[in-house]
Every structure is written in C-alpha cells, then in structure tokens.
Design a protein around this motif. Structure first.
Motif, PDB file in Angstrom:
ATOM      1  N   SER A 160       0.856  -1.189   0.000  1.00  0.00           N
ATOM      2  CA  SER A 160       0.000   0.000   0.000  1.00  0.00           C
ATOM      3  C   SER A 160       0.889   1.234   0.000  1.00  0.00           C
ATOM      4  O   SER A 160       1.802   1.353   0.817  1.00  0.00           O
ATOM      5  N   ARG A 161       0.632   2.129  -0.936  1.00  0.00           N
ATOM      6  CA  ARG A 161       1.439   3.343  -1.075  1.00  0.00           C
ATOM      7  C   ARG A 161       0.684   4.559  -0.553  1.00  0.00           C
ATOM      8  O   ARG A 161      -0.539   4.648  -0.685  1.00  0.00           O
ATOM      9  N   ARG A 162       1.440   5.486   0.024  1.00  0.00           N
ATOM     10  CA  ARG A 162       0.856   6.784   0.407  1.00  0.00           C
ATOM     11  C   ARG A 162       0.975   7.689  -0.810  1.00  0.00           C
ATOM     12  O   ARG A 162       2.086   8.060  -1.230  1.00  0.00           O
ATOM     13  N   VAL A 163      -0.177   8.061  -1.369  1.00  0.00           N
ATOM     14  CA  VAL A 163      -0.241   8.662  -2.701  1.00  0.00           C
ATOM     15  C   VAL A 163      -0.925  10.028  -2.657  1.00  0.00           C
ATOM     16  O   VAL A 163      -1.973  10.189  -2.023  1.00  0.00           O
ATOM     17  N   ILE A 164      -0.322  10.993  -3.342  1.00  0.00           N
ATOM     18  CA  ILE A 164      -1.043  12.208  -3.735  1.00  0.00           C
ATOM     19  C   ILE A 164      -1.533  11.964  -5.157  1.00  0.00           C
ATOM     20  O   ILE A 164      -0.766  11.506  -6.013  1.00  0.00           O
ATOM     21  N   PHE A 165      -2.797  12.265  -5.425  1.00  0.00           N
ATOM     22  CA  PHE A 165      -3.344  12.073  -6.772  1.00  0.00           C
ATOM     23  C   PHE A 165      -3.680  13.427  -7.374  1.00  0.00           C
ATOM     24  O   PHE A 165      -4.304  14.270  -6.719  1.00  0.00           O
ATOM     25  N   ALA A 166      -3.275  13.638  -8.630  1.00  0.00           N
ATOM     26  CA  ALA A 166      -3.589  14.884  -9.336  1.00  0.00           C
ATOM     27  C   ALA A 166      -4.282  14.551 -10.653  1.00  0.00           C
ATOM     28  O   ALA A 166      -3.721  13.842 -11.492  1.00  0.00           O
ATOM     29  N   GLY A 167      -5.495  15.034 -10.820  1.00  0.00           N
ATOM     30  CA  GLY A 167      -6.238  14.776 -12.052  1.00  0.00           C
ATOM     31  C   GLY A 167      -7.535  15.558 -12.057  1.00  0.00           C
ATOM     32  O   GLY A 167      -7.931  16.124 -11.033  1.00  0.00           O
ATOM     33  N   THR A 168      -8.203  15.569 -13.210  1.00  0.00           N
ATOM     34  CA  THR A 168      -9.415  16.388 -13.311  1.00  0.00           C
ATOM     35  C   THR A 168     -10.605  15.681 -13.982  1.00  0.00           C
ATOM     36  O   THR A 168     -11.662  15.576 -13.365  1.00  0.00           O
ATOM     37  N   PRO A 169     -10.511  15.179 -15.233  1.00  0.00           N
ATOM     38  CA  PRO A 169     -11.703  14.666 -15.912  1.00  0.00           C
ATOM     39  C   PRO A 169     -12.045  13.212 -15.544  1.00  0.00           C
ATOM     40  O   PRO A 169     -11.396  12.595 -14.689  1.00  0.00           O
ATOM     41  N   GLU A 170     -13.059  12.661 -16.227  1.00  0.00           N
ATOM     42  CA  GLU A 170     -13.512  11.290 -15.976  1.00  0.00           C
ATOM     43  C   GLU A 170     -12.387  10.273 -16.161  1.00  0.00           C
ATOM     44  O   GLU A 170     -12.300   9.292 -15.424  1.00  0.00           O
ATOM     45  N   HIS A 172       3.863  24.433  -2.279  1.00  0.00           N
ATOM     46  CA  HIS A 172       5.007  23.561  -1.996  1.00  0.00           C
ATOM     47  C   HIS A 172       4.949  23.057  -0.553  1.00  0.00           C
ATOM     48  O   HIS A 172       5.118  21.850  -0.282  1.00  0.00           O
ATOM     49  N   ALA A 173       4.709  23.950   0.371  1.00  0.00           N
ATOM     50  CA  ALA A 173       4.678  23.581   1.789  1.00  0.00           C
ATOM     51  C   ALA A 173       3.532  22.621   2.080  1.00  0.00           C
ATOM     52  O   ALA A 173       3.676  21.669   2.868  1.00  0.00           O
ATOM     53  N   LEU A 174       2.384  22.862   1.449  1.00  0.00           N
ATOM     54  CA  LEU A 174       1.202  22.020   1.662  1.00  0.00           C
ATOM     55  C   LEU A 174       1.459  20.587   1.219  1.00  0.00           C
ATOM     56  O   LEU A 174       1.146  19.630   1.933  1.00  0.00           O
ATOM     57  N   LEU A 175       2.064  20.428   0.044  1.00  0.00           N
ATOM     58  CA  LEU A 175       2.324  19.091  -0.481  1.00  0.00           C
ATOM     59  C   LEU A 175       3.463  18.404   0.281  1.00  0.00           C
ATOM     60  O   LEU A 175       3.423  17.195   0.517  1.00  0.00           O
ATOM     61  N   GLU A 176       4.451  19.157   0.678  1.00  0.00           N
ATOM     62  CA  GLU A 176       5.577  18.581   1.415  1.00  0.00           C
ATOM     63  C   GLU A 176       5.116  18.014   2.755  1.00  0.00           C
ATOM     64  O   GLU A 176       5.595  16.959   3.202  1.00  0.00           O
ATOM     65  N   ALA A 177       4.156  18.690   3.366  1.00  0.00           N
ATOM     66  CA  ALA A 177       3.660  18.255   4.679  1.00  0.00           C
ATOM     67  C   ALA A 177       2.902  16.931   4.610  1.00  0.00           C
ATOM     68  O   ALA A 177       2.738  16.256   5.639  1.00  0.00           O
ATOM     69  N   LEU A 178       2.466  16.540   3.427  1.00  0.00           N
ATOM     70  CA  LEU A 178       1.711  15.291   3.282  1.00  0.00           C
ATOM     71  C   LEU A 178       2.598  14.057   3.392  1.00  0.00           C
ATOM     72  O   LEU A 178       2.113  12.945   3.609  1.00  0.00           O
ATOM     73  N   ASN A 179       3.898  14.234   3.198  1.00  0.00           N
ATOM     74  CA  ASN A 179       4.853  13.127   3.339  1.00  0.00           C
ATOM     75  C   ASN A 179       4.455  11.923   2.470  1.00  0.00           C
ATOM     76  O   ASN A 179       4.418  10.780   2.944  1.00  0.00           O
ATOM     77  N   ASN A 203       9.921  16.994  -7.110  1.00  0.00           N
ATOM     78  CA  ASN A 203      10.926  16.483  -6.178  1.00  0.00           C
ATOM     79  C   ASN A 203      10.369  16.160  -4.797  1.00  0.00           C
ATOM     80  O   ASN A 203      11.063  15.545  -3.975  1.00  0.00           O
ATOM     81  N   ILE A 204       9.144  16.539  -4.515  1.00  0.00           N
ATOM     82  CA  ILE A 204       8.622  16.394  -3.149  1.00  0.00           C
ATOM     83  C   ILE A 204       8.376  14.934  -2.753  1.00  0.00           C
ATOM     84  O   ILE A 204       8.891  14.483  -1.720  1.00  0.00           O
ATOM     85  N   PRO A 205       7.596  14.133  -3.507  1.00  0.00           N
ATOM     86  CA  PRO A 205       7.359  12.751  -3.061  1.00  0.00           C
ATOM     87  C   PRO A 205       8.658  11.939  -3.063  1.00  0.00           C
ATOM     88  O   PRO A 205       9.554  12.168  -3.902  1.00  0.00           O
ATOM     89  N   ALA A 206       8.760  10.996  -2.156  1.00  0.00           N
ATOM     90  CA  ALA A 206       9.988  10.210  -2.017  1.00  0.00           C
ATOM     91  C   ALA A 206      10.387   9.508  -3.302  1.00  0.00           C
ATOM     92  O   ALA A 206      11.576   9.381  -3.621  1.00  0.00           O
TER      93      ALA A 206
END
Length: 321
Positions: free
Chosen positions: A4-14, A75-82, A101-104
């Motif tokens: 299981s990965r700790r993920v930030i997801f970026a997207g918009t449409p269907e 930048h600070a907001l995304l970095e804090a998500l680790n 460069n933020i996500p590991a």
C-alpha cells in the motif's frame, strides 16, 4: 494487495477519476487529491466540480484546488503530506521541478498514447486522425518536460476501423487503471528499469482548434473520414451548406472516381449523402443541422431533401457565403 502506497493524486476529468477510483478500491492511502478549480460547464454554464473532486469527496479524501503550483504555499502544503508517490492523470496544470521532487519516489504520469508518439494535449484524437494502427497507455516517471519522462510501463490497444475518440477514450480508461496498479505493486523495481524516451521519435499532439474542425473538401476522403472519427464527440467536424452549419457525426470514405468539384453532392439516398472530395468521396451517414438532433441520412433527407439533393454544394472552406 501486498504494497500500500501513500499517494497524492492529481487529475481532473472522468479519465482521471477512473484511475483514482482504482487506487482507492485497491487500498492505497490517497492522502490528498489535486484537481482543477471548479468551472462553468454544460449548457447552463453553471459552476461544477471536476469528476475527480466529486469522487474524492464521496470517499472523504481531502481536495486541494490551487490555481498554481508555483507558490511557496503549494510547496509547503504538499511537502507536509509526506507522500511516497504522486500519480498525475490529465491534471491540467504544469508541475514545476520543485513539486516533482517532493514525493519520495517522484511523480508518475498516466498518458494516453504509446510514448514518445503523441506527447501533448490530444493524443487520442491525433492517433485516430493520423491513421495509427495502435495506441495505448504509457506510465512514465515525470520530469520538467512535456511528457518527456522515462517510461515505466506500456499497455497497447488496436485502433479499429470505426473508432471514434469517444470509444477509444473509454477503452483506454479501462486499460490504464490496471496498469497503474501493477506499477505501484512493484514500484521500486519498476523505477530502476525505467526506459528513456527517444526524443527523435517524438510527435506532438496539439490541442484541437475550432478552425481545424471545418472540413476541407479538397482533401482526401480517407483523411476526412479519420478526422470526423477523431473529433467525435468533443469537437465535431462541420461544413457550411448554404448559410447553415452542418455538423457531421459519422461518415465513411468511398474510393469513387469522379470529376466533381470538391464539396459537390454527387448523390443522396437512404445509405448516405455522398460528397466529392479531392480524392474519392465522403459518404455522410449521420449529421446535425442547427437546433436539431443528430440524425441518420434517411431522416435528414425526409426534412431537408432539397438542401441535400444531388448537385448541391458545400462551402469549400472559410465562412458561409
């Protein structure tokens, strides 16, 4: 699922939402979602959330909608998500190197073409328009360029003779999520095996413009039929017939010898409206007059038989007469 990965997801449409849905269903820890700000959409032009935002909210995933990712606050907001990884699918904003460069493990992008062919905004449409036999999904490790990162995985689909960008979009939407989950399952090894793209093979998939949706009857019928399929349903092709703009939803190329002027209607009947092209002819089978529904040729001729009769002429290019 073993990883299981700790993920930030970026997207918009269907298309992006299908990938987010797969991540959530597979048990990945989606710690935040980035998506475009709410914008007016539909006939009423009411402000609406993106498909990704709706899905994230339904699953109680925090939603971030920055207008730009180039601010210290973003930048600070995304970095804090680790986060371990960011997954980007049709997001619509450029990610600067500082964000990448933020996500590991950096950022992965799911792109709807077989890179390096069709980098850019409209890969599905351009593949059909060009007559490509195949397309697919490429998952790449993002860098600061436009779809230039090293390739991690590919999935391939054949493009059928009747393919529209709508049908191909849906098939690619089915293909991408499974491929993404495979990559995340074995992420460290996949990253070490990433393959650089050959820039010399790259082709740019430019955004569709309104101007190019008008048919140029001097072109080859095969090229026009591919364009009609490629631009259906989001940027439907059209031509002027008299003062009216006729949207052409479906048509096929005929290898019909003729001496007619391009845009000249050679014949009309229940099987279609046959229009002379620079080479061959185009048989229009479904079209739409202003204020009406898209109709098959038989129904069009019932109400517009004189306008669509043999010897009538479509405007070759430019504005209506």
């Amino acid at each position: 699922m073993s990883a299981s990965r700790r993920v930030i997801f970026a997207g918009t449409p269907e298309f992006a939402a299908a990938h987010l849905d797969a991540l959530i269903a597979a048990g990945h820890d989606v710690c935040a979602v980035l998506t475009q700000p709410d914008r007016p959409a539909g006939r009423g032009k009411q402000v609406q959330p993106s498909a990704v935002k709706r899905l994230a909210q339904a699953n109680e995933v925090p939603v971030l909608q920055p207008a730009s990712l180039r601010t210290p606050e973003s930048h600070a907001l995304l970095e804090a998500l680790n986060a371990e990884i960011m997954v980007v699918v049709a997001y619509g904003l450029i990610l600067p190197q500082s964000i990448l460069n933020i996500p590991a493990n950096g950022c992965l992008n799911v792109h709807a073409s077989l890179l390096p062919r069709w980098r850019g905004a409209a890969p599905i449409q351009r593949a059909i328009e060009a007559g490509d036999a195949q397309t697919g999904i490429t998952i790449m490790q993002m860098d600061a360029g436009l779809d230039t990162g090293a390739m991690i995985a590919k999935g391939t689909l054949d493009i059928t003779a009747s393919e529209t960008s709508g049908t191909l979009h849906d098939r690619l939407t089915d293909l991408g999520p499974g491929l993404l989950l495979e990559v995340l399952e074995d992420l460290p090894q996949r990253l070490t095996q990433a393959t650089p793209q050959e820039d010399s093979d790259a082709i740019y998939a430019a955004k569709i413009t309104k101007q190019e949706t008008q048919l140029d009857w001097a072109l080859d019928a095969e090229a026009l039929s591919r364009k009609i399929r490629a631009f259906n349903p989001t940027s439907v092709c059209f031509s002027y017939l008299g003062n009216e703009r006729l949207k052409i939803w479906q048509a096929s190329a005929l290898s019909l010898p003729h001496k007619s002027t391009p845009g000249h209607i050679i014949e009309s009947g229940p099987d279609g409206i046959v229009v002379a092209c620079g080479t061959g002819a185009l048989n229009i089978t479904v079209a739409q007059f202003p204020g009406a529904k898209a109709l098959p040729a038989t129904d069009l001729l019932n109400g517009r038989s004189q306008q669509l009769a043999k010897s009538q002429q479509f405007t070759p290019s430019g504005n209506p007469p």
